[in-house]
Design a protein around this motif. Structure first.
Motif, PDB file in Angstrom:
ATOM      1  N   LYS A 195      68.038  49.611  34.963  1.00 46.11           N
ATOM      2  CA  LYS A 195      67.257  50.396  35.908  1.00 46.11           C
ATOM      3  C   LYS A 195      66.164  49.511  36.510  1.00 46.11           C
ATOM      4  O   LYS A 195      65.641  48.627  35.826  1.00 46.11           O
ATOM      5  CB  LYS A 195      66.600  51.565  35.163  1.00 46.11           C
ATOM      6  CG  LYS A 195      66.444  52.802  36.016  1.00 46.11           C
ATOM      7  CD  LYS A 195      66.065  53.995  35.177  1.00 46.11           C
ATOM      8  CE  LYS A 195      66.393  55.272  35.899  1.00 46.11           C
ATOM      9  NZ  LYS A 195      66.111  56.458  35.103  1.00 46.11           N
ATOM     10  N   LYS A 211      62.432  49.897  38.606  1.00 41.33           N
ATOM     11  CA  LYS A 211      61.417  50.885  38.973  1.00 41.33           C
ATOM     12  C   LYS A 211      60.193  50.208  39.560  1.00 41.33           C
ATOM     13  O   LYS A 211      59.908  49.046  39.230  1.00 41.33           O
ATOM     14  CB  LYS A 211      60.935  51.630  37.716  1.00 41.33           C
ATOM     15  CG  LYS A 211      61.838  52.718  37.231  1.00 41.33           C
ATOM     16  CD  LYS A 211      61.214  53.367  36.029  1.00 41.33           C
ATOM     17  CE  LYS A 211      62.080  54.515  35.528  1.00 41.33           C
ATOM     18  NZ  LYS A 211      61.531  55.081  34.306  1.00 41.33           N
ATOM     19  N   PHE A 253      56.577  50.252  38.966  1.00 44.61           N
ATOM     20  CA  PHE A 253      55.616  50.732  37.959  1.00 44.61           C
ATOM     21  C   PHE A 253      54.287  51.103  38.604  1.00 44.61           C
ATOM     22  O   PHE A 253      53.686  52.105  38.290  1.00 44.61           O
ATOM     23  CB  PHE A 253      55.391  49.651  36.892  1.00 44.61           C
ATOM     24  CG  PHE A 253      56.184  49.866  35.640  1.00 44.61           C
ATOM     25  CD1 PHE A 253      57.392  50.533  35.671  1.00 44.61           C
ATOM     26  CD2 PHE A 253      55.731  49.398  34.416  1.00 44.61           C
ATOM     27  CE1 PHE A 253      58.133  50.740  34.523  1.00 44.61           C
ATOM     28  CE2 PHE A 253      56.456  49.601  33.252  1.00 44.61           C
ATOM     29  CZ  PHE A 253      57.660  50.270  33.311  1.00 44.61           C
ATOM     30  N   GLU A 311      54.558  53.007  33.436  1.00 43.38           N
ATOM     31  CA  GLU A 311      54.784  53.401  34.826  1.00 43.38           C
ATOM     32  C   GLU A 311      53.692  54.390  35.220  1.00 43.38           C
ATOM     33  O   GLU A 311      53.312  55.247  34.409  1.00 43.38           O
ATOM     34  CB  GLU A 311      56.170  54.061  34.940  1.00 43.38           C
ATOM     35  CG  GLU A 311      56.541  54.412  36.356  1.00 43.38           C
ATOM     36  CD  GLU A 311      57.849  55.195  36.428  1.00 43.38           C
ATOM     37  OE1 GLU A 311      58.540  55.327  35.400  1.00 43.38           O
ATOM     38  OE2 GLU A 311      58.151  55.692  37.529  1.00 43.38           O
TER      39      GLU A 311
END
Lengths: 414, 255
Positions: free
Chosen positions: A115, A117, A119, A168
């Motif tokens: 994955k 992302k 953050f 995150e």
């Protein structure tokens, strides 16, 4: 190559004398340092990480039985984990743009997964040192606890086995207004926050379709850090909290945190934490924290949960709760000891920590060490041992032990 | 002979006059001699302005010659306010520290919030600890217990003003002419020598001449050496709000 073989090879490489880096004398070159301190408006940094892990599975545990019984996964298994966490910033005048990304890849018996992302990603405006505003995705990290933060109302839960790791953030608009004084009250800061939740924005925070308001008032008074915080809005139940931290001697600190969660979908409850940190003359640091987890289960509720696991397959609610919840019950103790540079070995820190469920006496024990053999390379070898009888929190987890070597290489430009 | 005349004709003839003269002589002796506390304060001002910004490089050298470097930006205001942030290496970039008197905090970017720390801890490992890096003026933390003079040098024996200070006692060797230290020995309350700082290579920095290099070794860490190199130091005024926990994550924006 199996993970344990990778661990062995890395261990041999780490223990090999790094004579190529050896120097016999040091010369100070001021002009070289002058070049290094020249400021650029942009910066890029971060780390690359590789973590091979070896796991021992508890085939009699309820979670193994519910999730892995009948699969090819046996008593032991391995994982290869890869991570990249880059950070970038650009500063012009009063404005600074900051971005932190996180991407991971995992290879185990179930194949590859991964994955990527964002953050954090926000614009910061510093009007003056006493007034600043931030807009975008960021973390707030409220609270004074080391392992737990019941008063961190606008943050995601941190991993109690790795409490210093980055989290995150949530997308929010916030400001910092600060005033310094002479006298017992040295600093007063107010941080108002607006945190909207929609189907596409901050959906993990709570119910969508609401704009939540939060705030934190910080004071440094009589050499004690004190915070009051609140969260109001319909995405989560309203909550109020306070925390404090103070050095009681030059080598010891005491901290505490308290949170009142008003009734929403569940009953109103209180959570709290009291902690202590002590540094010995030879730089051994001890941390102890007691945590009262208000929303946790009592012993009867926990026994019902264990009984219901496996009923109704993988959608079973008890199963989901045990998998997703870090602190299932009410009372926990966290203990940690770390010794800096023992036997005059620079950049080596052995440590051991433990998370104990005080109700069912099951616990996790995490011995390991961190070592930085050369600049920007960090190694962490760590074991996690999960110990507990049947129908206890750590006794019913899928894993009974985990051995991992985390290799991090940090980079920076300029 | 005038001198003989002087001896034969005493200037004072009554006890009140004698008392007055004694008092005047005492004042004169006090004025002509250097007050040890004033000397210590002058040493502080010769080492740095009261409020300033500076860039420093810390170098840890191991017995086999391997070295590790850290670049630090630091700001100070008045008697007891200091903040700093590491600019490199990448593994330590963004680590910031704040000191307000005896209170000290460390901010680690990943952790995302300041945690309380102590002056005895070391942010980067090696012989230097937080107290060496975030040092306040010596005259703020220490009082002069004894001042000795040996030819070209003063030797000041300094006693910590409180038990919260990293070293209980310092023995500071100072060049009389420049009023700059050449060596400081740091002792624990038990009398054990913890470390020795050597001040070397003076250089002119915007109005002050001070040593650029501070070298330190310790009998507790034999063979290891740490060096602090001043690349720049200049007077700069800051608002008090710079020295707060709220501002600590933004210290690097002062550059």
């Amino acid at each position: 190559m199996k993970p344990f073989a990778a661990l062995l090879l890395l261990g041999i490489w780490v223990s090999h004398p790094l004579t190529a880096f050896a120097q016999t004398d040091y010369e100070v070159d001021l002009s070289k340092i002058q070049k290094e301190i020249e400021k650029k408006p942009y910066a890029l940094s971060g780390f690359l990480e590789f973590t091979p892990a070896f796991l021992g599975l508890d085939t009699t545990s309820k979670l193994y039985q519910a999730q892995l019984a009948g699969t090819d996964v046996g008593k032991t298994t391995g994982q290869y984990n890869f991570r990249l966490r880059p950070e970038a910033s650009y500063q012009k005048g009063i404005a600074r743009l900051y971005v932190m990304g996180d991407g991971y890849l995992k290879n185990d018996d179930l194949g590859w997964s991964g994955k990527a992302k964002l953050f954090q990603g926000y614009l910061s405006l510093k009007f003056r040192p006493s007034a600043a505003a931030d807009i975008g995705k960021r973390v707030a990290r409220w609270g004074k606890g080391y392992a737990w933060n019941p008063a961190a109302f606008i943050d995601r839960s941190k991993d109690v086995t790795d409490p210093q790791e980055a989290l995150e953030g949530f997308s929010m608009l916030s400001a910092d207004i600060t005033k310094s004084f002479a006298g017992p009250l040295q600093t007063l800061s107010f941080t108002p926050v607006i945190l909207p939740v929609t189907e596409d924005l901050n959906s993990a925070f709570g119910k969508p379709g609401h704009v939540n308001v939060a705030g934190k008032l910080y004071g440094l008074i009589w050499d004690t850090d004190v915070d009051f915080m609140f969260l109001a809005g319909a995405s989560r139940s309203a909550r109020y909290g306070l925390d404090f931290s103070r050095n009681i001697r030059a080598n010891s600190e005491v901290h505490g945190e308290w949170a009142w969660l008003t009734s929403g979908e569940r009953q109103a409850t209180m959570s709290g934490l009291i902690g202590f940190r002590y540094l010995t003359a030879d730089e051994t640091t001890f941390i102890a924290e007691y945590y009262r987890n208000g929303p946790g289960l009592d012993e009867e509720e926990a026994q019902n949960l264990y009984k219901n696991i496996g009923v109704g397959g993988s959608d079973n609610q008890s199963l989901q709760k045990l998998v997703a919840t870090q602190n299932l019950m009410h009372n926990y103790l966290y203990l940690r000891a770390s010794k800096k540079e023992p036997f005059q070995i620079l950049y080596l820190t052995p440590e051991i920590s433990s998370i104990i469920n005080l109700a069912d006496h099951s616990f996790q024990l995490l011995p390991g060490f961190t070592y930085n053999p050369v600049t920007n390379l960090q190694l962490r070898l760590r074991t996690a041992l999960l110990v507990g009888a049947a129908n206890t929190e750590y006794g019913e987890k899928q894993t009974s032990y985990r051995l991992e070597l985390r290799v991090r290489y940090f980079f920076q430009k300029p | 002979m005038p001198c003989g005349t002087y001896k034969e004709k005493p200037m004072v003839k009554n006890s009140w006059s004698r008392l007055l003269l004694s008092a005047l002589m005492l004042v004169s002796i006090r004025a002509s001699a250097q007050d040890p506390e004033e000397i210590l304060e002058k040493i502080d001002r010769n080492l740095a302005p009261e409020s300033f910004e500076s860039y420093r490089k810390l170098i840890n050298i191991e017995p086999d010659g391997k070295s590790r470097e850290y670049l630090l930006f630091m700001v100070k205001k008045g008697r007891d306010k200091v903040a700093s942030v590491f600019l490199s290496p990448a593994s330590d970039k963004g680590r910031a520290t704040l000191r307000l008197g005896d209170n000290m905090w460390l901010y680690i970017p990943d952790v995302g919030k300041p945690i309380r720390t102590t002056s005895l801890q070391s942010v980067v490992g090696g012989v230097f600890n937080n107290a060496d890096i975030l040092r306040l003026d010596y005259h703020i933390e220490y009082s002069v217990k004894e001042l000795k003079q040996t030819g070209e040098e003063y030797v000041l024996d300094l006693q910590a003003r409180s038990s919260n200070i990293a070293y209980d006692r310092l023995r500071m060797t100072v060049t009389k002419k420049t009023l700059l230290p050449t060596k400081i020995e740091c002792f624990a309350a038990s009398g054990i020598l913890i470390k020795t700082l050597y001040f070397k290579e003076p250089k002119v920095f915007e109005g002050i001449t001070r040593p650029t290099v501070i070298e330190t070794d310790s009998p507790l860490q034999r063979g290891y050496k740490s060096i602090m190199v001043y690349a720049s130091i200049k007077t700069r005024e800051f608002p008090d709000e710079v020295f707060t926990l709220t501002f600590l994550p933004r210290v690097e924006t002062l550059r």
